[in-house]
Design a protein around this motif. Sequence first.
Motif, mmCIF file in Angstrom:
data_model
loop_
_atom_site.group_PDB
_atom_site.id
_atom_site.type_symbol
_atom_site.label_atom_id
_atom_site.label_comp_id
_atom_site.label_asym_id
_atom_site.label_seq_id
_atom_site.Cartn_x
_atom_site.Cartn_y
_atom_site.Cartn_z
ATOM 1 N N UNK A 64 0.791 -1.225 0.000
ATOM 2 C CA UNK A 64 0.000 0.000 0.000
ATOM 3 C C UNK A 64 0.825 1.278 0.000
ATOM 4 N N UNK A 65 2.154 1.130 -0.106
ATOM 5 C CA UNK A 65 3.028 2.303 -0.125
ATOM 6 C C UNK A 65 4.021 2.180 -1.282
ATOM 7 N N UNK A 66 3.515 2.295 -2.520
ATOM 8 C CA UNK A 66 4.384 2.130 -3.691
ATOM 9 C C UNK A 66 5.469 3.204 -3.766
ATOM 10 N N UNK A 67 6.621 2.804 -4.243
ATOM 11 C CA UNK A 67 7.770 3.713 -4.333
ATOM 12 C C UNK A 67 8.109 4.113 -5.765
ATOM 13 N N UNK A 68 7.510 3.449 -6.741
ATOM 14 C CA UNK A 68 7.926 3.685 -8.127
ATOM 15 C C UNK A 68 7.626 5.099 -8.619
ATOM 16 N N UNK A 69 6.578 5.732 -8.129
ATOM 17 C CA UNK A 69 6.289 7.108 -8.532
ATOM 18 C C UNK A 69 7.383 8.065 -8.095
ATOM 19 N N UNK A 72 10.491 7.275 -10.199
ATOM 20 C CA UNK A 72 10.368 7.795 -11.557
ATOM 21 C C UNK A 72 10.576 9.307 -11.589
ATOM 22 N N UNK A 73 10.041 10.014 -10.610
ATOM 23 C CA UNK A 73 10.245 11.469 -10.546
ATOM 24 C C UNK A 73 11.728 11.796 -10.414
ATOM 25 N N UNK A 74 12.452 11.008 -9.614
ATOM 26 C CA UNK A 74 13.899 11.199 -9.500
ATOM 27 C C UNK A 74 14.579 10.917 -10.834
ATOM 28 N N UNK A 75 14.177 9.805 -11.467
ATOM 29 C CA UNK A 75 14.805 9.389 -12.727
ATOM 30 C C UNK A 75 14.642 10.475 -13.789
ATOM 31 N N UNK A 91 7.921 20.130 -4.682
ATOM 32 C CA UNK A 91 7.745 19.896 -6.109
ATOM 33 C C UNK A 91 7.957 18.417 -6.437
ATOM 34 N N UNK A 92 8.978 17.805 -5.843
ATOM 35 C CA UNK A 92 9.220 16.372 -6.060
ATOM 36 C C UNK A 92 8.076 15.535 -5.502
ATOM 37 N N UNK A 93 7.536 15.928 -4.370
ATOM 38 C CA UNK A 93 6.389 15.215 -3.789
ATOM 39 C C UNK A 93 5.212 15.263 -4.758
ATOM 40 N N UNK A 94 4.951 16.436 -5.321
ATOM 41 C CA UNK A 94 3.846 16.581 -6.275
ATOM 42 C C UNK A 94 4.103 15.760 -7.535
ATOM 43 N N UNK A 106 4.762 12.109 3.169
ATOM 44 C CA UNK A 106 4.550 10.851 2.432
ATOM 45 C C UNK A 106 5.724 10.601 1.496
ATOM 46 N N UNK A 107 6.140 11.631 0.782
ATOM 47 C CA UNK A 107 7.285 11.522 -0.128
ATOM 48 C C UNK A 107 8.551 11.151 0.652
#
Length: 172
Positions: A64-69, A72-75, A91-94, A106-107
């Motif tokens: 329930x706590x996916x990390x891929x988003x 991907x934002x970092x990538x 901004x990275x959180x958004x 959360x981020x």
Amino acid sequence: MMNVKQKAAKTSKVKKQKLVLREQLFGDIDEGLLWDRTKQTGFTTIPRTFPILAQIMDEVADKGKPVSGAYFALWCRVFDESLVEIKNPGQLAAESGFSGQRAISTWNGRMAKLVELGFIDAQEGALGDYEYILIYNPYLIIKKLYDDKKVNKVKYLSLFARAQEIGATDLG
């Protein structure tokens, strides 16, 4: 193993085949409406296996706590040095898909999990715990997690097969 000249010839042949197929399927297309990474700016290189990598990342993260988003934002901000400087955590959180009052916390949680799993390393700075991010080769991290029996065998074999298909040799 192909040399550079052979690889360029194969790429050129494949490109010509794809262009012929595209014209057959879609007719004469205004090239200006298409994204061409050799002509546009603001792009990054993404592994062709990214959809499978993301599934595995989310599977090994807390349920329930996916990390891929967040990954991907970092990538999308990284260059060849594998280093990302984060000047605006909000901004990275958004960009990672988080909003509201708890977006940054959360981020931060997802970033902590990415560090724990080994996909990234982080150094704090004046702007927070995750101002400087080092991104590791995700293939190598997933291989280690698989060897440690933390990755589903079917998903790993799917990743391995796709990597072989595209010529990626990082998994062995």
